[in-house]
Design a protein around this motif. Structure first.
Motif, mmCIF file in Angstrom:
data_model
loop_
_atom_site.group_PDB
_atom_site.id
_atom_site.type_symbol
_atom_site.label_atom_id
_atom_site.label_comp_id
_atom_site.label_asym_id
_atom_site.label_seq_id
_atom_site.Cartn_x
_atom_site.Cartn_y
_atom_site.Cartn_z
ATOM 1 N N PHE A 119 43.352 32.861 -63.414
ATOM 2 C CA PHE A 119 44.269 32.576 -62.315
ATOM 3 C C PHE A 119 45.706 32.427 -62.818
ATOM 4 O O PHE A 119 46.656 32.899 -62.185
ATOM 5 N N LEU A 120 45.865 31.763 -63.962
ATOM 6 C CA LEU A 120 47.207 31.517 -64.516
ATOM 7 C C LEU A 120 47.706 32.660 -65.388
ATOM 8 O O LEU A 120 48.858 32.642 -65.832
ATOM 9 N N TRP A 315 51.047 23.437 -63.618
ATOM 10 C CA TRP A 315 49.873 24.309 -63.554
ATOM 11 C C TRP A 315 48.933 23.877 -62.429
ATOM 12 O O TRP A 315 48.328 24.705 -61.760
ATOM 13 N N GLN A 316 48.825 22.559 -62.201
ATOM 14 C CA GLN A 316 48.016 22.089 -61.075
ATOM 15 C C GLN A 316 48.563 22.659 -59.765
ATOM 16 O O GLN A 316 47.800 23.104 -58.896
ATOM 17 N N GLY A 320 46.366 25.140 -57.254
ATOM 18 C CA GLY A 320 46.102 24.797 -55.871
ATOM 19 C C GLY A 320 44.651 24.439 -55.592
ATOM 20 O O GLY A 320 43.936 23.924 -56.459
ATOM 21 N N PHE A 321 44.203 24.764 -54.363
ATOM 22 C CA PHE A 321 42.880 24.360 -53.898
ATOM 23 C C PHE A 321 42.099 25.569 -53.398
ATOM 24 O O PHE A 321 42.678 26.572 -52.976
ATOM 25 N N ASN A 325 38.095 21.790 -52.603
ATOM 26 C CA ASN A 325 38.171 21.369 -54.003
ATOM 27 C C ASN A 325 39.443 21.873 -54.688
ATOM 28 O O ASN A 325 39.861 23.013 -54.467
ATOM 29 N N PRO A 326 40.064 21.039 -55.554
ATOM 30 C CA PRO A 326 41.168 21.542 -56.375
ATOM 31 C C PRO A 326 40.633 22.470 -57.472
ATOM 32 O O PRO A 326 39.570 22.207 -58.038
#
Length: 723
Positions: A119-120, A315-316, A320-321, A325-326
């Protein structure tokens, strides 16, 4: 094919579910999980273990992953917790208090790490720093501070709306009334867990028992019950503690990482766990999990796993969600608790559809703080360890009465045996013989052949459907249902009420209610909710059904695999009740008689139906019930459609909306005129009746060149409207 038994459907692997079965299972799981959420979050009295609850959610998620288009609006994946209880002011959370996704083994954590990197856009060797901390088993709470002052404390509730428990929270010494330090933001919501230390819990229960009051089931229940007292003075007397683990609404974040935020909490006077650690690899997280599992018995508070979070707030934010759930946090749950005990007996439970389910009776054993005395044994193949074909089955074991067994309190709704300690098996041990007759009514119990798998079904079923006390209530409900006798005023609740008071035991009893009421043998008007007018209407409705069509009569018997369509086919074949009864007596005596061969060759029936008819009509008990019923009702002969009938032998499909009749009425007209009402269009279709909104069926009919008419033309065709 009949609907699977509740227990049978629950045991069926997700990958083997049909769309219909998946939809039914998702509906049941949504209701079941919502009920457990209510017990856990509102009543603070869970009726199943966390592991059992997690298993229900995992099954729900697996079915939704396979059938994403079946996800329900009330799906557990779209919500958290349960609505607030009455008695406290409701409070909306500025930032929802959502829950965490679960990991159950190391591979789940490695997969989570890979998803984060993908994702990142991070490579496999780029460093991600994680926090690791215990997952407390208490009551989640959000503390809102404005200018450093505590102004609101709210429970999680359903994740979006909780209960205002500010007055009670102020009595907990660990929760500061005012935050210390110059760097406290204008608005800051601290989230954490209210819990009761195990030592304090034990002392509280001793006091409860001395006062003659009911002890609490566990520390979590004690904490939740104490925090949610309407009288704050009672909360103040309870030994509650608090640990912070997160945040809600923040006007301005003073730091950039989770680890730094915990340092802020400490400076501000907010307690955080001294077991919090920082790690830079998944291997280190797994090691932390193992160390916490070893340390768990020595802790003075309950934990049911550990929580990992991505440390960096930026990064959080990017992660996201997903649903509830995160993406940046996960709960790594501890494995199920196990215990060793002796299997004292095997008892057979007969379900409402006739399924024989074995239950193991254990010498009671304490497993993770819960006394376990019963286990699921699934079916006879599971007990034997081999299938009907003689081949070993997955998870099956040779389980015998007297065996020393390893019991796990985990995924199933009740605990299960995971191993048999053969070295401790008694020398006189014998393999368990599964009964081939119903232990409740004595009727034969059979295993049906499944043509799809080419094997016998794993479930053995009682064939005494109309007679067996274990099934009779459900059979009676089916008997009076809309497609069967359709007795107005005699719904499911009335059936249960009359059965409980022994007013009805068989279908024939329904038709003698009025006479027995008049003679004073029973007293319906003595029951709650039954006034004179209601009773009069019921008797009138019953009398109106003393004459019944043959297909409805057959359907009302509740024979396995004999639904509405099959009942109509059988009615058209036999035409009269006399012919049907004679044919069924022959089939009951001989599975391979000429009548059975005729039915086997009828399109839409076949060997499964023949086997079901044989099993049902082979039982003398069922004949007793039918003979009694035929003394009370008259079964009308099936009309023989004239050869000149415009629909004789034709297959008709309805699509779109109908304005002058219901779809059921239209199909009934087709059947009465000797045709067949099908649900889909194929090359065998003779006629399609299309109304407004017709879609794919109409298009397919056009492609195949099938004749298409309107509803008005259909009515003219069958003589219900002049042209």
């Amino acid at each position: 094919m009949g609907v699977l038994d509740y227990d049978e459907l629950r045991r069926k692997p997700v990958e083997e579910l049909t769309r219909e079965e998946a939809a039914k299972e998702l509906e049941r799981l949504a209701k079941e999980i919502a009920e457990h959420d209510y017990h856990y979050y509102v009543e603070n009295a869970p009726v199943i273990t966390d592991a059992e609850y997690d298993a229900l959610r995992r099954r729900n998620e697996a079915i939704e992953a396979r059938f994403p288009d079946l996800i329900r609006p009330d799906s557990p994946s779209r919500r958290v917790g349960a609505p607030p209880a009455a008695g406290f002011r409701k409070v909306k959370h500025a930032v929802p208090m959502l829950s965490l996704a679960n990991a159950f083994d190391p591979q789940d954590v490695y997969d989570w790490d890979r998803r984060i990197r993908r994702f990142l856009g991070l490579s496999a060797d780029e460093k991600i720093v994680f926090t690791a901390e215990p997952k407390f088993d208490g009551l989640s709470i959000s503390l809102r501070y404005e200018k450093g002052e505590l102004v609101l404390a709210a429970t999680r509730g359903d994740g979006y709306e909780g209960e205002d428990v500010t007055a009670n929270a102020r009595t907990i010494a660990d929760i500061p009334q005012r935050l210390k330090g110059a760097d406290v933001p204008e608005v800051f919501e601290i989230r954490g867990e209210v819990y009761m230390p195990i030592s304090a819990f034990m002392k509280l229960n001793e006091e409860q028992q001395k006062k003659g009051e009911k002890p609490f089931a566990n520390p979590r229940n004690a904490a939740a019950g104490s925090l949610r007292q309407l009288d704050p003075s009672i909360t103040a007397q309870r030994p509650l503690r608090f640990y912070a683990w997160g945040r809600g609404e923040v006007s301005e974040m003073p730091v950039q990482t989770e680890w730094e935020l915990y340092d802020c909490y400490r400076r501000w006077g907010v307690p955080v766990s001294d077991l919090l650690e920082l790690h830079e690899s998944v291997d280190a997280l797994i090691d932390y999990h193992e160390r916490m599992l070893e340390k768990r018995p020595d802790l003075d508070f309950d934990i049911d796993g550990v929580v990992y979070k991505v440390n960096r707030f930026d990064w959080q934010g990017r992660l996201g969600f997903v649903q509830r759930n995160p993406r940046w946090a996960i709960a790594h749950k501890f494995p199920a608790h196990r215990g060793i005990t002796v299997l004292q007996d095997i008892q057979i439970h007969v379900g409402r559809t006739g399924a024989l389910t074995p239950v193991g009776i254990l010498e009671p054993v304490n497993i993770g703080g819960v006394i376990v005395s019963r286990v699921s044994l699934h079916n006879e193949d599971y007990i034997k360890g081999i299938g009907a074909d003689g081949q070993p089955i997955r998870d099956g074991k040779d389980i015998r009465i007297g065996d020393t067994v390893v019991v796990e309190r985990a995924g199933d709704v009740i605990p299960q045996i995971v191993d048999v300690i053969l070295e401790k098996r008694p020398p006189d041990s014998r393999p368990y013989q599964f009964p081939d007759h119903c232990p409740v009514c004595g009727s034969k119990a059979v295993r049906e052949f499944n043509p799809r798998t080419g094997k016998l079904d794993s479930v053995r079923r009682c064939t005494g459907g109309l007679y067996c006390p274990a099934q009779v209530v459900e059979r009676l409900k089916h008997f009076v249902s809309k497609r069967a006798f359709d007795i107005e005023g005699l719904g499911e609740k009335a059936i249960e009420q009359f059965f409980d008071h022994k007013f009805i035991r068989t279908p024939a009893d329904i038709f003698t209610l009025e006479e027995r009421e008049r003679k004073g043998e029973i007293c319906i008007h003595c029951l709650e909710g039954w006034g004179e007018k209601k009773i009069e209407n019921l008797f009138r409705a019953i009398d109106a059904r003393r004459h019944i069509a043959l297909d409805r009569f057959i359907y009302a018997l509740g024979i396995r695999h004999v639904g509405e369509v099959t009942s109509r086919i059988l009615a058209r074949h036999f035409r009269t009740i006399e012919a049907f009864i004679e044919g069924m007596r022959q089939i009951g005596k001989d599975r391979d008689c000429p009548v059975a061969q005729e039915i086997d060759n009828i399109d839409g029936l076949g060997p499964v139906v023949v086997e079901a008819l044989h099993n049902f009509f082979n039982e003398a008990h069922n004949w007793e019930v039918i003979d009694q019923l035929l003394k009370e009702v008259t079964v009308e002969a099936e009309e023989v459609p004239a050869e000149s009938s415009p629909l004789a032998g034709k297959t008709v499909v309805f699509t779109g909306a109908l304005s002058t009749m219901t779809r059921d009425e239209a199909k009934d007209i087709v059947e009465r005129l000797g045709g067949h009402a099908a649900g889909s269009v194929s090359r065998k279709t003779d006629l399609v009746v299309a109304g407004p909104g017709a879609g794919s069926k109409l298009k397919k009919a056009q492609e195949l060149g099938i004749k298409i008419i309107s509803e008005e033309e259909f009515l003219q065709l069958v003589g219900l409207k002049k042209g």
